[in-house]
Design a protein around this motif. Structure first.
Motif, PDB file in Angstrom:
ATOM      1  N   GLU A 193       0.841  -1.249   0.013  1.00 36.28           N
ATOM      2  CA  GLU A 193       0.068  -0.059   0.083  1.00 36.28           C
ATOM      3  C   GLU A 193       0.931   1.181  -0.119  1.00 36.28           C
ATOM      4  N   PRO A 194       0.381   2.290  -0.453  1.00 35.90           N
ATOM      5  CA  PRO A 194      -0.668   2.677  -0.998  1.00 35.90           C
ATOM      6  C   PRO A 194      -1.033   2.296  -2.402  1.00 35.90           C
ATOM      7  N   TYR A 195       0.017   1.593  -3.085  1.00 37.95           N
ATOM      8  CA  TYR A 195       0.103   1.460  -4.579  1.00 37.95           C
ATOM      9  C   TYR A 195      -0.777   0.282  -5.034  1.00 37.95           C
ATOM     10  N   CYS A 196      -1.293  -0.469  -4.158  1.00 41.74           N
ATOM     11  CA  CYS A 196      -2.177  -1.710  -4.603  1.00 41.74           C
ATOM     12  C   CYS A 196      -1.375  -2.711  -5.325  1.00 41.74           C
ATOM     13  N   GLU A 197      -0.117  -2.985  -4.975  1.00 41.66           N
ATOM     14  CA  GLU A 197       0.565  -3.813  -5.826  1.00 41.66           C
ATOM     15  C   GLU A 197       0.643  -5.122  -4.957  1.00 41.66           C
ATOM     16  N   ASP A 198       0.492  -6.097  -5.862  1.00 43.03           N
ATOM     17  CA  ASP A 198       0.212  -7.616  -5.405  1.00 43.03           C
ATOM     18  C   ASP A 198       1.537  -8.279  -6.015  1.00 43.03           C
ATOM     19  N   TYR A 199       1.892  -9.270  -4.986  1.00 40.28           N
ATOM     20  CA  TYR A 199       2.792 -10.164  -5.274  1.00 40.28           C
ATOM     21  C   TYR A 199       2.583 -11.488  -4.567  1.00 40.28           C
ATOM     22  N   TRP A 200       2.263 -12.550  -5.324  1.00 44.50           N
ATOM     23  CA  TRP A 200       1.820 -13.916  -4.908  1.00 44.50           C
ATOM     24  C   TRP A 200       2.956 -14.913  -4.520  1.00 44.50           C
ATOM     25  N   MET A 201       2.756 -15.538  -3.414  1.00 45.48           N
ATOM     26  CA  MET A 201       3.830 -16.611  -2.873  1.00 45.48           C
ATOM     27  C   MET A 201       3.317 -17.847  -2.841  1.00 45.48           C
ATOM     28  N   LYS A 202       3.904 -18.774  -3.273  1.00 42.37           N
ATOM     29  CA  LYS A 202       3.422 -20.257  -3.235  1.00 42.37           C
ATOM     30  C   LYS A 202       3.923 -20.960  -1.891  1.00 42.37           C
ATOM     31  N   PRO A 203       3.509 -21.933  -1.403  1.00 42.13           N
ATOM     32  CA  PRO A 203       4.170 -22.531  -0.215  1.00 42.13           C
ATOM     33  C   PRO A 203       5.578 -22.525  -0.262  1.00 42.13           C
ATOM     34  N   GLY A 204       6.331 -22.140   0.876  1.00 34.61           N
ATOM     35  CA  GLY A 204       7.633 -22.469   0.915  1.00 34.61           C
ATOM     36  C   GLY A 204       8.531 -21.255   0.215  1.00 34.61           C
ATOM     37  N   GLU A 205       7.670 -20.335  -0.511  1.00 38.22           N
ATOM     38  CA  GLU A 205       8.626 -19.219  -1.094  1.00 38.22           C
ATOM     39  C   GLU A 205       8.599 -17.999  -0.046  1.00 38.22           C
ATOM     40  N   ALA A 206       9.810 -17.258  -0.404  1.00 41.67           N
ATOM     41  CA  ALA A 206       9.961 -15.928   0.428  1.00 41.67           C
ATOM     42  C   ALA A 206      10.356 -14.779  -0.476  1.00 41.67           C
ATOM     43  N   LEU A 207       9.960 -13.572  -0.093  1.00 34.90           N
ATOM     44  CA  LEU A 207       9.990 -12.317  -0.918  1.00 34.90           C
ATOM     45  C   LEU A 207      10.732 -11.467   0.157  1.00 34.90           C
ATOM     46  N   THR A 208      11.317 -10.338  -0.387  1.00 36.13           N
ATOM     47  CA  THR A 208      12.126  -9.173   0.228  1.00 36.13           C
ATOM     48  C   THR A 208      11.419  -7.875  -0.007  1.00 36.13           C
ATOM     49  N   VAL A 209      10.934  -7.290   0.661  1.00 36.05           N
ATOM     50  CA  VAL A 209      10.644  -5.726   0.284  1.00 36.05           C
ATOM     51  C   VAL A 209      11.820  -4.891   0.922  1.00 36.05           C
ATOM     52  N   ARG A 210      12.284  -4.043   0.057  1.00 33.00           N
ATOM     53  CA  ARG A 210      13.155  -3.178   0.529  1.00 33.00           C
ATOM     54  C   ARG A 210      12.995  -1.617  -0.129  1.00 33.00           C
ATOM     55  N   SER A 211      13.578  -0.873   0.434  1.00 30.10           N
ATOM     56  CA  SER A 211      13.625   0.639   0.137  1.00 30.10           C
ATOM     57  C   SER A 211      14.689   0.661  -1.044  1.00 30.10           C
ATOM     58  N   GLU A 212      14.676   1.573  -2.137  1.00 31.44           N
ATOM     59  CA  GLU A 212      15.659   1.884  -2.974  1.00 31.44           C
ATOM     60  C   GLU A 212      15.951   3.139  -2.624  1.00 31.44           C
ATOM     61  N   ALA A 213      15.593   3.840  -1.754  1.00 31.35           N
ATOM     62  CA  ALA A 213      15.828   5.239  -1.583  1.00 31.35           C
ATOM     63  C   ALA A 213      17.478   5.252  -0.591  1.00 31.35           C
ATOM     64  N   GLU A 214      18.208   6.067  -0.985  1.00 31.96           N
ATOM     65  CA  GLU A 214      19.272   6.305  -0.322  1.00 31.96           C
ATOM     66  C   GLU A 214      19.182   7.141   1.269  1.00 31.96           C
ATOM     67  N   GLY A 215      19.750   6.808   2.065  1.00 28.08           N
ATOM     68  CA  GLY A 215      19.739   7.459   3.552  1.00 28.08           C
ATOM     69  C   GLY A 215      18.372   7.752   4.021  1.00 28.08           C
ATOM     70  N   VAL A 216      17.606   6.986   3.595  1.00 26.11           N
ATOM     71  CA  VAL A 216      16.244   6.884   4.244  1.00 26.11           C
ATOM     72  C   VAL A 216      16.052   5.833   5.493  1.00 26.11           C
ATOM     73  N   ASP A 217      15.494   6.301   6.673  1.00 21.14           N
ATOM     74  CA  ASP A 217      15.228   5.127   7.630  1.00 21.14           C
ATOM     75  C   ASP A 217      14.058   4.745   7.589  1.00 21.14           C
ATOM     76  N   VAL A 218      13.675   3.353   6.775  1.00 21.35           N
ATOM     77  CA  VAL A 218      12.405   3.071   6.232  1.00 21.35           C
ATOM     78  C   VAL A 218      11.578   2.073   7.504  1.00 21.35           C
ATOM     79  N   TRP A 219      10.631   2.506   7.931  1.00 20.21           N
ATOM     80  CA  TRP A 219       9.586   1.655   8.994  1.00 20.21           C
ATOM     81  C   TRP A 219       8.740   1.085   8.216  1.00 20.21           C
ATOM     82  N   PHE A 220       8.498  -0.154   8.445  1.00 15.43           N
ATOM     83  CA  PHE A 220       7.398  -1.120   7.826  1.00 15.43           C
ATOM     84  C   PHE A 220       6.132  -1.334   8.722  1.00 15.43           C
TER      85      PHE A 220
END
Length: 99
Positions: A16-43
């Motif tokens: 959110e707020p972009y309504c982007e979806d990524y689907w994982m099958k059982p056993g799969e792992a994904l990582t969400v990370r910021s591409e912004a430099e020098g930003v303290d990202v909270w999830f």
């Protein structure tokens, strides 16, 4: 932020707020990370049936949404929204409808 599907059915990662979806099958792992430099990202993470909803904020401020992010698979491959989306997936204003 790594997210792993340790269940026995598909799991939706919904950004959110972009309504982007990524689907994982059982056993799969994904990582969400910021591409912004020098930003303290909270999830902010919310869990509902079959879905993990993630908001990314700068310095924990809910008025500063981080828009420069990427979702990658276990091999580091950048994924596009709709990754492995089930055919015929239904939607509501709040996201995917998980039966």
């Amino acid at each position: 932020m790594p997210i792993e599907n340790s269940g026995d059915s598909e799991l939706c990662l919904f950004i959110e707020p972009y309504c982007e979806d990524y689907w994982m099958k059982p056993g799969e792992a994904l990582t969400v990370r910021s591409e912004a430099e020098g930003v303290d990202v909270w999830f902010d993470t919310y869990i509902s049936k079959g879905c993990v909803i993630v908001w990314l904020y700068e310095d924990g401020d809910p008025y500063k949404i981080v828009g420069d992010y990427v979702v990658v698979d276990a091999s580091g491959t950048r994924l596009d929204s709709g990754h492995q989306r089930p055919r015929g997936q239904r939607w509501s204003a709040g996201g995917p409808i998980i039966d």
